[in-house]
Design a protein around this motif. Structure first.
Motif, PDB file in Angstrom:
ATOM      1  N   LEU A 177       0.728  -1.277  -0.003  1.00 37.71           N
ATOM      2  CA  LEU A 177      -0.064   0.013   0.030  1.00 37.71           C
ATOM      3  C   LEU A 177       0.864   1.212   0.047  1.00 37.71           C
ATOM      4  CD1 LEU A 177      -2.700  -0.763   2.732  1.00 37.71           C
ATOM      5  CD2 LEU A 177      -2.909  -0.980   0.136  1.00 37.71           C
ATOM      6  N   PRO A 178       0.322   2.260  -0.529  1.00 36.55           N
ATOM      7  CA  PRO A 178       1.105   3.680  -0.151  1.00 36.55           C
ATOM      8  C   PRO A 178       1.405   4.221   1.193  1.00 36.55           C
ATOM      9  CG  PRO A 178      -0.744   4.028  -1.655  1.00 36.55           C
ATOM     10  CD  PRO A 178      -0.955   2.581  -1.087  1.00 36.55           C
ATOM     11  N   ASN A 179       2.329   4.882   1.561  1.00 36.38           N
ATOM     12  CA  ASN A 179       2.520   5.292   2.780  1.00 36.38           C
ATOM     13  C   ASN A 179       3.422   4.277   3.721  1.00 36.38           C
ATOM     14  OD1 ASN A 179       1.148   7.775   2.351  1.00 36.38           O
ATOM     15  ND2 ASN A 179      -0.868   6.712   3.021  1.00 36.38           N
ATOM     16  N   ASN A 180       4.032   3.457   2.925  1.00 31.18           N
ATOM     17  CA  ASN A 180       4.928   2.208   3.602  1.00 31.18           C
ATOM     18  C   ASN A 180       4.150   1.206   4.348  1.00 31.18           C
ATOM     19  OD1 ASN A 180       7.458   3.155   2.465  1.00 31.18           O
ATOM     20  ND2 ASN A 180       7.237   4.992   4.038  1.00 31.18           N
ATOM     21  N   GLU A 181       2.865   0.947   3.816  1.00 30.78           N
ATOM     22  CA  GLU A 181       1.960  -0.193   4.625  1.00 30.78           C
ATOM     23  C   GLU A 181       1.734  -1.348   3.775  1.00 30.78           C
ATOM     24  OE1 GLU A 181      -0.539   2.664   7.436  1.00 30.78           O
ATOM     25  OE2 GLU A 181      -1.457   2.380   5.561  1.00 30.78           O
ATOM     26  N   ASN A 265     -11.761   0.234   0.792  1.00 31.47           N
ATOM     27  CA  ASN A 265     -10.385   1.155   0.811  1.00 31.47           C
ATOM     28  C   ASN A 265      -9.226   0.643   1.356  1.00 31.47           C
ATOM     29  OD1 ASN A 265     -12.269   3.334  -0.207  1.00 31.47           O
ATOM     30  ND2 ASN A 265     -13.085   3.776   1.904  1.00 31.47           N
ATOM     31  N   PRO A 266      -7.885   1.284   1.254  1.00 32.62           N
ATOM     32  CA  PRO A 266      -6.980   0.736   1.755  1.00 32.62           C
ATOM     33  C   PRO A 266      -6.834   0.668   3.438  1.00 32.62           C
ATOM     34  CG  PRO A 266      -6.240   1.995  -0.079  1.00 32.62           C
ATOM     35  CD  PRO A 266      -7.791   2.206   0.188  1.00 32.62           C
ATOM     36  N   ASP A 267      -7.928   1.725   3.864  1.00 35.37           N
ATOM     37  CA  ASP A 267      -8.013   1.504   5.428  1.00 35.37           C
ATOM     38  C   ASP A 267      -9.093   0.533   5.960  1.00 35.37           C
ATOM     39  OD1 ASP A 267     -10.426   2.746   4.957  1.00 35.37           O
ATOM     40  OD2 ASP A 267     -10.220   4.398   6.102  1.00 35.37           O
ATOM     41  N   MET A 268      -9.369  -0.188   4.855  1.00 36.40           N
ATOM     42  CA  MET A 268     -10.218  -1.570   5.123  1.00 36.40           C
ATOM     43  C   MET A 268     -11.836  -1.008   5.322  1.00 36.40           C
ATOM     44  SD  MET A 268      -7.555  -3.802   7.293  1.00 36.40           S
ATOM     45  CE  MET A 268      -7.337  -2.333   8.368  1.00 36.40           C
ATOM     46  N   ALA A 430       9.483   1.022 -11.710  1.00 36.07           N
ATOM     47  CA  ALA A 430       8.629   1.742 -10.661  1.00 36.07           C
ATOM     48  C   ALA A 430       7.209   1.912 -11.451  1.00 36.07           C
ATOM     49  CB  ALA A 430       9.165   3.010 -10.451  1.00 36.07           C
ATOM     50  N   ARG A 431       6.170   1.462 -10.437  1.00 37.93           N
ATOM     51  CA  ARG A 431       4.945   1.910 -11.157  1.00 37.93           C
ATOM     52  C   ARG A 431       4.091   2.942 -10.359  1.00 37.93           C
ATOM     53  NH1 ARG A 431       1.323  -1.629  -7.498  1.00 37.93           N
ATOM     54  NH2 ARG A 431       3.022  -2.815  -6.122  1.00 37.93           N
ATOM     55  N   PRO A 432       3.258   3.711 -10.828  1.00 41.34           N
ATOM     56  CA  PRO A 432       2.500   4.869 -10.277  1.00 41.34           C
ATOM     57  C   PRO A 432       1.868   4.422  -8.556  1.00 41.34           C
ATOM     58  CG  PRO A 432       1.646   4.471 -12.327  1.00 41.34           C
ATOM     59  CD  PRO A 432       2.453   3.221 -11.976  1.00 41.34           C
ATOM     60  N   VAL A 433       2.155   5.203  -8.007  1.00 42.89           N
ATOM     61  CA  VAL A 433       1.468   5.108  -6.532  1.00 42.89           C
ATOM     62  C   VAL A 433      -0.038   5.705  -6.379  1.00 42.89           C
ATOM     63  CG1 VAL A 433       1.597   5.655  -4.035  1.00 42.89           C
ATOM     64  CG2 VAL A 433       3.856   5.320  -5.379  1.00 42.89           C
ATOM     65  N   PRO A 434      -1.111   4.946  -6.263  1.00 46.26           N
ATOM     66  CA  PRO A 434      -2.462   5.652  -6.327  1.00 46.26           C
ATOM     67  C   PRO A 434      -2.613   6.578  -5.156  1.00 46.26           C
ATOM     68  CG  PRO A 434      -2.534   3.391  -5.378  1.00 46.26           C
ATOM     69  CD  PRO A 434      -1.005   3.724  -5.853  1.00 46.26           C
ATOM     70  N   VAL A 435      -3.585   7.357  -5.322  1.00 52.99           N
ATOM     71  CA  VAL A 435      -4.153   8.093  -4.228  1.00 52.99           C
ATOM     72  C   VAL A 435      -4.958   7.251  -3.317  1.00 52.99           C
ATOM     73  CG1 VAL A 435      -5.519  10.156  -3.810  1.00 52.99           C
ATOM     74  CG2 VAL A 435      -4.115  10.224  -5.898  1.00 52.99           C
ATOM     75  N   VAL A 436      -4.779   7.721  -1.974  1.00 55.42           N
ATOM     76  CA  VAL A 436      -5.479   7.115  -0.800  1.00 55.42           C
ATOM     77  C   VAL A 436      -6.477   8.262  -0.406  1.00 55.42           C
ATOM     78  CG1 VAL A 436      -5.447   6.124   1.465  1.00 55.42           C
ATOM     79  CG2 VAL A 436      -3.559   5.834  -0.109  1.00 55.42           C
TER      80      VAL A 436
END
Length: 555
Positions: A177-181, A265-268, A430-436
């Motif tokens: 996930l973004p933000n080193n998660e 969502n990435p925050d589940m 590298a690949r694009p990092v999505p928006v959270v």
């Protein structure tokens, strides 16, 4: 390879890093297919590598794990084997040395024990891999990270992976996930004293959503489904490129028993339907989805059981929502149900899309096995329908191929007949990092979420009345974790208990709202003036604390 068909092949040893060359040479040998294979459609290794290179894919990584019979249904995730040899992650170059896969992980060499690796993902910079592995002597699958040069990302220069999260529960299906998660699935209960749900058939501990920092800290759990969630991947949706977790959700309630695609969502939070539930599906279950472009996704379509978690390849056109989505079957000869597949047809285990400069699908980097890829045939003996398959044909042999979906031509890349080569992904770029995005929240009583509908009469469900609905009944689900015997009566449905009923604004707009307990699987019924159910929603859903979940109607 069984039968009298001829196969031209070359056995080449894997090129190890110099630090462990002596240990790996002689232990690993992959059969790299270089000429026509048994399908009659397949070309050589060089042609497949050239397609990867033309698409800008210079290197791929893949998992080689031991062949097996005990995969279970499409939701099972703890099948373990290190016989005849350990699983490892390998890299293969399409530019130089392409015929010689090189081991990234060191399992089964030196002081490293053997291991089974069940899933992996590649970091946004393309330089690191997170994976789930169970080491010989361990009881569970744990999470590890390793750089693609085989070194420890937490201790630069040190050989081998970093352990970032371990049992006594299983941690599987990791995704960066973004933000080193890292997102993953786990059967670990969300807190002490809470028992994990068990699925309705095998009574296995269910796999649920969790997130952890990539170094192993700040573990959080998401709201749970009553049964399994498996095969997650990170996708981007909408014009703002919002990151979403696309995954398979086991929907089991009364007559419904299927694996459909959902997003969260990435925050589940924010669980929502994606494909399969609104009559748009073509099979019982969908697995291992991958994004092709903004509007299209590729996935495995198959039966819930007996197919080694493999099936046909489908291209999903998302549309505006699930109700307008549709699927094109890319491999029409492959059975969508649980019967055995055929010679030269087989089944596909997974697929990574290869696109042109405009994002159009041109090829698929896929794992495929020939013949009757079906557990009855493989295992032998008498099946549930009374068919005797004798001694059994043994497990299928998944290898790596490049598939042209227009012609059906498969170009072989790698195949070790003792192993399954699966879940290949590009590495090194590298690949694009999505928006959270932010999740809608509401001011709710502690431990609750807010659910509702703008108009209960506007629904994608059949037979929803246009009027006469006075309340919405909220029903909570539970399973054997509550101490109930293994069977729930004649319906073979999960346990259920009435939580309450919320009034509907029946004289005005048909809306309703209710606070419900967090992390409780619930489903809804529309109720008339006499307390009789008009419509039964046959899907469980759950919510995070403070989450706000409103729909246009009940579905």
């Amino acid at each position: 390879m069984r039968g009298s068909r001829l196969k031209s092949s070359l056995t080449s040893s894997i090129r190890p890093s110099t630090r462990r060359a002596g240990a790996l040479l002689g232990i690993f040998a992959l059969t790299t297919l270089l000429a026509c294979s048994d399908t009659g459609k397949d070309g050589g290794n060089g042609e497949g590598l050239a397609i990867l290179q033309d698409a800008g894919i210079d290197q791929i990584a893949f998992i080689a794990r031991a062949k097996r019979l005990d995969v279970g249904d499409v939701f099972q995730y703890t099948s373990y084997s290190v016989d005849p040899k350990s699983a490892n992650i390998f890299k293969l170059s399409s530019v130089s040395g392409g015929a010689e896969p090189e081991a990234i992980t060191p399992f089964g060499t030196g002081e490293w024990p053997k291991a089974d690796i069940m899933a992996m993902d590649v970091s946004f910079d393309g330089q690191e891999i997170v994976f789930s592995a169970r080491l010989e002597g361990d009881s569970n699958y744990n999470l590890y990270r390793i750089r693609i040069d085989g070194t420890n990302p937490e201790e630069p220069g040190k050989e081998g992976p970093a352990l970032i999260h371990m049992g006594p529960y299983d941690s599987v299906f990791p995704v960066y996930l973004p933000n080193n998660e890292i997102f993953f699935m786990t059967n670990e209960p969300p807190e002490a004293g809470i028992r994990q749900f068990r699925d309705e058939y095998e009574r296995g501990l269910t796999a649920q959503a969790a997130v952890i920092d990539k170094s192993g800290g700040n573990l959080r759990f998401g709201p749970r489904n009553l049964s399994h969630r498996v095969s997650p991947t990170l996708v981007t949706l909408g014009d703002d490129n919002r990151g979403q977790i696309l995954h398979t959700n086991w929907d089991h309630l009364n007559s419904v028993n299927e694996g459909n695609l959902m997003v969260m969502n990435p925050d589940m939070s924010g669980g929502a339907e994606f494909f399969g539930k609104e009559g748009s599906g073509v099979a019982n279950s969908y697995l291992k989805p991958r994004q092709v472009n903004k509007d299209q996704f590729v996935a495995i379509a198959t039966a819930r059981q007996r197919t080694f978690q493999a099936g046909a390849l489908v291209l999903i056109d998302r549309g505006k929502n699930e109700a307008t989505s549709q699927a094109t079957i890319l491999t029409p000869d492959v059975p969508l149900s649980k019967e055995p597949s055929y010679d030269k047809v087989g089944r596909y285990y997974d697929a990574y899309p290869i696109t042109d400069g405009d994002g159009k699908l041109t090829h698929l980097l896929t794992s495929w096995a020939n013949g009757p890829v079906q557990t009855d045939v493989a295992g032998g003996g008498m099946n549930e329908e009374g068919v005797d398959y004798g001694e059994g044909a043994g497990p299928p042999d998944f290898g790596l191929y490049v598939l042209d979906p227009d012609t059906g031509k498969r170009l072989p890349l790698v195949n070790d007949t003792d192993m399954w080569e699966v879940l290949a992904l590009p590495i090194g770029k590298a690949r694009p990092v999505p928006v959270v995005g932010a999740t809608p929240t509401a001011q709710t009583p502690e431990g609750t979420a807010l659910i509702g509908a703008l108009n209960v009469h506007e629904s994608s469900l059949d037979r929803v009345p246009g009027s006469g609905t006075y309340r919405v009944r909220v029903i909570e689900g539970f399973s054997t974790e509550e101490g109930v015997p293994d069977d729930f009566g004649l319906t073979r449905a999960d346990g259920a208990i009435l939580l309450g009923e919320a009034p509907v604004e029946w004289q005005t707009d048909g809306s309703f709202a209710a606070f419900v307990p967090e992390d409780r699987p619930v489903h809804l019924q529309l109720v008339d003036a006499y307390g009789l159910a008009q419509v039964n929603e046959n899907r469980w859903f759950s919510s995070a604390p403070g989450e706000q979940r409103f729909c246009g109607g009940c579905h």
